[in-house]
Design a protein around this motif. Structure first.
Motif, mmCIF file in Angstrom:
data_model
loop_
_atom_site.group_PDB
_atom_site.id
_atom_site.type_symbol
_atom_site.label_atom_id
_atom_site.label_comp_id
_atom_site.label_asym_id
_atom_site.label_seq_id
_atom_site.Cartn_x
_atom_site.Cartn_y
_atom_site.Cartn_z
ATOM 1 N N LEU A 112 0.829 -1.206 0.000
ATOM 2 C CA LEU A 112 0.000 0.000 0.000
ATOM 3 C C LEU A 112 0.862 1.255 0.000
ATOM 4 O O LEU A 112 0.624 2.187 -0.778
ATOM 5 C CB LEU A 112 -0.934 -0.015 1.207
ATOM 6 N N LEU A 113 1.859 1.287 0.886
ATOM 7 C CA LEU A 113 2.739 2.456 0.941
ATOM 8 C C LEU A 113 3.513 2.626 -0.367
ATOM 9 O O LEU A 113 3.696 3.753 -0.847
ATOM 10 C CB LEU A 113 3.701 2.331 2.115
ATOM 11 N N THR A 114 3.949 1.531 -0.945
ATOM 12 C CA THR A 114 4.669 1.596 -2.217
ATOM 13 C C THR A 114 3.764 2.141 -3.318
ATOM 14 O O THR A 114 4.170 2.996 -4.117
ATOM 15 C CB THR A 114 5.192 0.203 -2.609
ATOM 16 N N PHE A 115 2.535 1.684 -3.341
ATOM 17 C CA PHE A 115 1.566 2.136 -4.338
ATOM 18 C C PHE A 115 1.285 3.637 -4.195
ATOM 19 O O PHE A 115 1.324 4.389 -5.174
ATOM 20 C CB PHE A 115 0.277 1.326 -4.178
ATOM 21 N N ILE A 116 1.031 4.080 -2.959
ATOM 22 C CA ILE A 116 0.756 5.495 -2.721
ATOM 23 C C ILE A 116 1.968 6.351 -3.087
ATOM 24 O O ILE A 116 1.843 7.423 -3.692
ATOM 25 C CB ILE A 116 0.362 5.738 -1.245
ATOM 26 N N PRO A 124 12.127 5.823 -6.310
ATOM 27 C CA PRO A 124 12.073 4.458 -5.776
ATOM 28 C C PRO A 124 12.947 4.221 -4.547
ATOM 29 O O PRO A 124 12.501 3.607 -3.578
ATOM 30 C CB PRO A 124 12.531 3.600 -6.965
ATOM 31 N N ALA A 125 14.196 4.698 -4.574
ATOM 32 C CA ALA A 125 15.082 4.461 -3.438
ATOM 33 C C ALA A 125 14.584 5.200 -2.196
ATOM 34 O O ALA A 125 14.596 4.648 -1.083
ATOM 35 C CB ALA A 125 16.501 4.906 -3.787
ATOM 36 N N ARG A 130 11.654 5.225 3.082
ATOM 37 C CA ARG A 130 10.574 5.786 3.892
ATOM 38 C C ARG A 130 9.558 4.714 4.285
ATOM 39 O O ARG A 130 9.052 4.710 5.422
ATOM 40 C CB ARG A 130 9.866 6.910 3.125
ATOM 41 N N THR A 131 9.261 3.828 3.371
ATOM 42 C CA THR A 131 8.308 2.752 3.662
ATOM 43 C C THR A 131 8.797 1.893 4.811
ATOM 44 O O THR A 131 8.036 1.577 5.739
ATOM 45 C CB THR A 131 8.084 1.888 2.407
ATOM 46 N N GLN A 132 10.079 1.526 4.771
ATOM 47 C CA GLN A 132 10.628 0.694 5.836
ATOM 48 C C GLN A 132 10.616 1.440 7.169
ATOM 49 O O GLN A 132 10.258 0.875 8.203
ATOM 50 C CB GLN A 132 12.055 0.267 5.492
ATOM 51 N N GLU A 133 10.982 2.715 7.152
ATOM 52 C CA GLU A 133 10.984 3.509 8.388
ATOM 53 C C GLU A 133 9.582 3.607 8.975
ATOM 54 O O GLU A 133 9.390 3.475 10.191
ATOM 55 C CB GLU A 133 11.536 4.905 8.119
ATOM 56 N N LEU A 134 8.594 3.841 8.128
ATOM 57 C CA LEU A 134 7.217 3.963 8.611
ATOM 58 C C LEU A 134 6.693 2.643 9.166
ATOM 59 O O LEU A 134 6.021 2.612 10.202
ATOM 60 C CB LEU A 134 6.304 4.474 7.484
ATOM 61 N N LEU A 135 6.996 1.550 8.498
ATOM 62 C CA LEU A 135 6.578 0.243 9.014
ATOM 63 C C LEU A 135 7.240 -0.046 10.357
ATOM 64 O O LEU A 135 6.604 -0.619 11.259
ATOM 65 C CB LEU A 135 6.913 -0.857 8.003
ATOM 66 N N ASP A 136 8.497 0.372 10.506
ATOM 67 C CA ASP A 136 9.191 0.192 11.779
ATOM 68 C C ASP A 136 8.533 1.019 12.878
ATOM 69 O O ASP A 136 8.222 0.515 13.963
ATOM 70 C CB ASP A 136 10.664 0.596 11.646
ATOM 71 N N VAL A 137 8.329 2.307 12.590
ATOM 72 C CA VAL A 137 7.783 3.222 13.598
ATOM 73 C C VAL A 137 6.354 2.830 13.975
ATOM 74 O O VAL A 137 5.966 2.906 15.147
ATOM 75 C CB VAL A 137 7.829 4.676 13.075
ATOM 76 N N MET A 138 5.573 2.389 12.993
ATOM 77 C CA MET A 138 4.182 2.003 13.255
ATOM 78 C C MET A 138 4.051 0.590 13.826
ATOM 79 O O MET A 138 2.949 0.138 14.131
ATOM 80 C CB MET A 138 3.365 2.083 11.954
#
Length: 266
Positions: A112-116, A124-125, A130-138
């Motif tokens: 979902l985050l990648t799609f948005i 892409p990089a 950012r996706t990994q950081e957000l998944l970690d924080v959440m």
């Protein structure tokens, strides 16, 4: 206490610049006036709480403010950019979490985050980082293979907030972000929002839970029947009372009046 029609609140001459400036926002559905020519200023760097009873017009107001619902009259400006005249630039400055946010549910959180992010044109990089950081924080890494449709309410709020933060907005507009969220998830969301404000961001949060707003917000507005009846620093609006007591007084209620139901007495 500054009332809705005080013009000094919109000049910006005697206070911090505005993150969000609403001028004369009005919306009616037939004979029902949902938002009645609201004037409101959200200072930059503030944690702003919009409170009111159910049906007060909070969701309609915020929907117009962020560009999801066209007003009948009035303007909404984000850091000086008109949301309707400059929709791309204005909305790029905001992260929005509407009440009842609909998301593509047959994706995992990462998908979902990648799609948005791809829709927003994030490199892409940068997007992957950012996706990994957000998944970690959440704290959503444990649900790596779980589809959004199978998320709990708390997880849905977290991933919704992650989509709002993904592009690095300066303003977050959140409609009832803690409704039906368990205490553990709520604590994590609060910590993220406080950190966002401390790092220079601005937050607008709507709620009918006074204790939550009193805990988080430094500035508040009270909305009743489509109008803002009080707005300003939290200490100024509540005075010597709690925010809940001040709110009951402003909406014309009586916190001690329980009439009828005499048949409940044994």
């Amino acid at each position: 206490m500054k009332a809705q029609d005080d013009p000094a609140r919109h000049s910006g001459a005697d206070g911090p610049a505005s993150a969000l400036l609403l001028t004369g926002l009005h919306k009616a559905f037939g004979a029902n006036v949902a938002v009645d020519h609201v004037e409101l200023t959200v200072p930059q760097g503030s944690f702003f709480g919009l409170v009111g009873p159910n049906g007060a017009g909070k969701t309609t107001l915020l929907s117009m403010a962020v560009g999801l619902l066209r007003p009948d009259e009035g303007r909404s400006e984000v850091f000086g950019v008109d949301v309707w005249d400059g929709p791309v630039q204005g909305r790029a400055l905001m992260g929005v979490l509407p009440d009842g946010l609909a998301m593509p549910e047959r994706l995992t959180g990462r998908e979902l985050l990648t799609f948005i992010g791809q829709l927003r044109g994030i490199e892409p990089a940068v997007l992957a980082e950012r996706t990994q950081e957000l998944l970690d924080v959440m704290e959503l890494n444990d649900a790596e293979t779980t589809l959004v449709v199978d998320y709990s309410t708390g997880m849905r709020k977290k991933i919704g907030l992650a989509t709002a933060l993904l592009h690095g907005p300066r303003l977050l507009v959140l409609d009832e972000p803690f409704e039906a969220v368990d205490p553990v998830s709520a604590a994590a969301l609060k910590a993220i929002l406080v950190r966002f404000v401390e790092s220079g961001g601005s937050v607008v949060l709507s709620s009918h839970v006074m204790a939550l707003v009193e805990q988080l917000c430094d500035t508040v507005a009270v909305m009743v029947n489509g109008r803002v009846v009080a707005a300003g620093p939290l200490a100024e609006v509540r005075g010597e009372q709690t925010l809940e007591q001040a709110f009951v007084r402003l909406v014309g209620g009586d916190e001690h009046a329980v009439r009828g139901l005499s048949w409940l007495a044994s």
